[in-house]
Design a protein around this motif. Structure first.
Motif, mmCIF file in Angstrom:
data_model
loop_
_atom_site.group_PDB
_atom_site.id
_atom_site.type_symbol
_atom_site.label_atom_id
_atom_site.label_comp_id
_atom_site.label_asym_id
_atom_site.label_seq_id
_atom_site.Cartn_x
_atom_site.Cartn_y
_atom_site.Cartn_z
ATOM 1 N N GLY A 279 -31.676 6.875 29.620
ATOM 2 C CA GLY A 279 -31.010 5.345 30.288
ATOM 3 C C GLY A 279 -30.777 5.655 31.795
ATOM 4 N N ALA A 280 -31.098 7.554 32.610
ATOM 5 C CA ALA A 280 -31.164 7.148 33.869
ATOM 6 C C ALA A 280 -32.389 7.240 34.633
ATOM 7 N N THR A 281 -32.606 6.532 35.379
ATOM 8 C CA THR A 281 -34.262 6.728 36.029
ATOM 9 C C THR A 281 -34.315 7.284 37.423
ATOM 10 N N PRO A 282 -34.739 8.122 38.358
ATOM 11 C CA PRO A 282 -34.973 7.774 39.691
ATOM 12 C C PRO A 282 -33.968 7.187 40.547
ATOM 13 N N GLU A 283 -34.439 5.343 40.188
ATOM 14 C CA GLU A 283 -33.930 4.657 41.029
ATOM 15 C C GLU A 283 -32.796 4.440 40.167
ATOM 16 N N SER A 284 -31.943 5.123 39.738
ATOM 17 C CA SER A 284 -30.594 4.812 39.118
ATOM 18 C C SER A 284 -29.631 5.816 40.441
ATOM 19 N N VAL A 285 -30.092 7.073 41.119
ATOM 20 C CA VAL A 285 -29.669 7.313 42.249
ATOM 21 C C VAL A 285 -29.441 6.697 43.103
ATOM 22 N N LEU A 286 -30.096 5.326 43.172
ATOM 23 C CA LEU A 286 -29.744 4.795 44.330
ATOM 24 C C LEU A 286 -29.230 3.344 43.991
ATOM 25 N N LYS A 287 -28.767 2.992 43.037
ATOM 26 C CA LYS A 287 -27.456 2.525 42.629
ATOM 27 C C LYS A 287 -25.878 2.700 43.028
ATOM 28 N N ILE A 288 -25.810 4.423 43.039
ATOM 29 C CA ILE A 288 -24.471 4.796 42.898
ATOM 30 C C ILE A 288 -24.298 4.330 44.218
ATOM 31 N N ASP A 289 -23.095 3.496 45.179
ATOM 32 C CA ASP A 289 -22.239 3.752 46.243
ATOM 33 C C ASP A 289 -21.375 4.288 46.696
ATOM 34 N N HIS A 290 -20.773 5.384 45.866
ATOM 35 C CA HIS A 290 -19.402 5.864 46.477
ATOM 36 C C HIS A 290 -19.791 7.338 46.759
ATOM 37 N N PRO A 291 -18.751 8.179 47.010
ATOM 38 C CA PRO A 291 -19.306 9.230 47.295
ATOM 39 C C PRO A 291 -19.377 10.850 46.169
ATOM 40 N N THR A 292 -20.020 11.028 45.663
ATOM 41 C CA THR A 292 -20.565 12.066 44.699
ATOM 42 C C THR A 292 -20.659 13.396 44.579
ATOM 43 N N LEU A 293 -20.629 14.016 43.558
ATOM 44 C CA LEU A 293 -20.801 15.670 43.952
ATOM 45 C C LEU A 293 -21.533 16.313 43.217
ATOM 46 N N TYR A 294 -22.384 16.982 42.958
ATOM 47 C CA TYR A 294 -23.131 17.854 42.105
ATOM 48 C C TYR A 294 -22.612 18.984 42.640
ATOM 49 N N VAL A 295 -22.067 19.446 41.239
ATOM 50 C CA VAL A 295 -22.048 20.939 40.915
ATOM 51 C C VAL A 295 -23.017 21.835 40.165
ATOM 52 N N LEU A 296 -24.112 22.373 40.557
ATOM 53 C CA LEU A 296 -24.967 23.433 40.043
ATOM 54 C C LEU A 296 -24.652 25.029 40.319
ATOM 55 N N GLY A 297 -25.549 25.196 39.567
ATOM 56 C CA GLY A 297 -25.489 26.728 38.804
ATOM 57 C C GLY A 297 -26.430 27.324 39.610
ATOM 58 N N GLY A 298 -26.719 26.952 41.053
ATOM 59 C CA GLY A 298 -28.203 28.124 41.799
ATOM 60 C C GLY A 298 -29.221 27.528 42.092
ATOM 61 N N PRO A 299 -30.342 27.868 42.081
ATOM 62 C CA PRO A 299 -31.048 28.505 42.215
ATOM 63 C C PRO A 299 -32.110 28.793 40.881
ATOM 64 N N THR A 300 -31.332 29.647 40.645
ATOM 65 C CA THR A 300 -31.711 29.417 38.826
ATOM 66 C C THR A 300 -31.795 28.506 38.040
ATOM 67 N N ASP A 301 -30.409 27.686 38.386
ATOM 68 C CA ASP A 301 -30.635 26.415 37.597
ATOM 69 C C ASP A 301 -31.356 25.456 36.711
ATOM 70 N N ILE A 302 -31.961 25.343 36.153
ATOM 71 C CA ILE A 302 -33.141 24.234 36.064
ATOM 72 C C ILE A 302 -32.680 23.062 36.556
ATOM 73 N N ALA A 303 -31.994 22.546 37.189
ATOM 74 C CA ALA A 303 -31.299 21.110 37.433
ATOM 75 C C ALA A 303 -31.637 21.345 38.722
ATOM 76 N N TYR A 304 -31.688 22.637 40.052
ATOM 77 C CA TYR A 304 -31.054 22.360 41.314
ATOM 78 C C TYR A 304 -32.567 21.487 41.696
ATOM 79 N N ASN A 305 -33.647 21.432 41.266
ATOM 80 C CA ASN A 305 -34.429 21.793 42.015
ATOM 81 C C ASN A 305 -34.464 19.822 42.232
ATOM 82 N N ASN A 306 -34.246 18.890 40.932
ATOM 83 C CA ASN A 306 -34.170 17.452 40.809
ATOM 84 C C ASN A 306 -32.600 17.092 41.800
ATOM 85 N N ALA A 307 -32.090 18.732 41.788
ATOM 86 C CA ALA A 307 -30.522 17.591 42.561
ATOM 87 C C ALA A 307 -30.848 17.404 44.254
#
Length: 292
Positions: A190-218
């Motif tokens: 249900g989420a797209t790259p444009e969904s990120v633009l709709k976030i209008d409040h403070p946000t935290l990303y917690v990641l597992g470092g460069p080997t985390d497959i989500a690292y580049n997307n984040a």
């Protein structure tokens, strides 16, 4: 032993207080490390969700002046929060009410038996918010006067992180915590790259470092924010620390953010997330932030 006895006592208190609505419950990590003994419970009106909460809601709400609420989407969009139960229970033990997608399970997480097929919907996080808001207004509810529907966080891990990004467009969400996840240029649950633009409040990303497959997307997401955003990394890869006792190293970081956003811990929050002082955390954590 003392904590185990306390946990069983807290369980008996809760069972006595809410026989009508709580169907089943269990103690995880002797109730967590926080000031409130926490439980995972099954509520008769929410069979598709597991609720993590202080056993004595009245006592916790009195001290906290009502509990902030977290709605949580699971890794792989799985229909079970078992993989994250140590982490979610730990948050609850520090004075939060957590509603996780997936029915209550008396057992414990077994990777070889886990359902990684997904099948849950981002809209379920909206449904969880609808439900707890209704409970907060219902004098017959276990949660009446005990939860603060003006302090709701959307949170999720991996595919569940995409679900929480989707849900963060709901104006009831006041902060978002994205665990091992990020949209980048992809679309998911249900989420797209444009969904990120709709976030209008403070946000935290917690990641597992460069080997985390989500690292580049984040990192792609991070560049889009014009509102306060922080990205923290602990080099453990995509799986995080959720299966450890008390949710491992990820729990104190998430709690520092939640307390900053919801409990008035501005001085400590700014020291960590604005000024990048990580002296309270294990070696290996890194951080970047902007718009504070």
């Amino acid at each position: 032993m003392k904590k185990a006895i306390q946990a069983l006592f807290a369980l008996s208190i809760m069972c006595f207080q809410s026989k009508a609505q709580i169907v089943d419950s269990k103690v995880i990590d002797n109730g967590g490390s926080g000031p409130y003994m926490a439980l995972a419970v099954s509520h008769q009106e929410m069979p598709g969700f597991t609720i993590y909460q202080p056993a004595d809601m009245k006592k916790a709400a009195k001290k906290e002046k009502k509990l902030p609420v977290i709605v949580f989407g699971n890794g792989a969009c799985a229909n079970s929060s078992l993989e994250h139960e140590h982490y979610l229970n730990e948050l609850a033990s520090h004075g939060y009410l957590v509603i996780g997608i997936g029915p209550f399970d008396k057992g414990s997480y077994q990777h070889e038996q886990a359902d990684h097929s997904g099948g849950t919907r981002a809209e379920q996080l909206i449904e969880a918010m609808d439900w707890i808001c209704a409970q907060a207004a219902d004098k017959k509810s276990d949660y009446y006067k005990y939860v603060d529907i003006n302090r709701i966080a959307a949170m999720g891990m991996s595919c569940g992180g995409a679900q929480c990004i989707f849900a963060s467009a709901d104006p009831r969400v006041k902060t978002t915590v994205i665990m091992n996840s990020g949209m980048g240029t992809m679309s998911m649950s249900g989420a797209t790259p444009e969904s990120v633009l709709k976030i209008d409040h403070p946000t935290l990303y917690v990641l597992g470092g460069p080997t985390d497959i989500a690292y580049n997307n984040a990192n792609v997401d991070y560049e889009k924010y014009t509102t306060p955003v922080a990205q923290v990394n602990f080099p453990v890869g995509h799986g995080g620390t959720y299966l450890k006792e008390y949710g491992g190293e990820f729990s104190p970081m998430a709690l520092a953010w939640l307390d900053y956003q919801f409990k008035g811990d501005k001085k400590n929050g700014e020291r960590i997330f604005r000024d990048h002082d990580l002296s309270d955390f294990p070696e290996g954590w890194s951080i970047k932030s902007k718009n504070f």
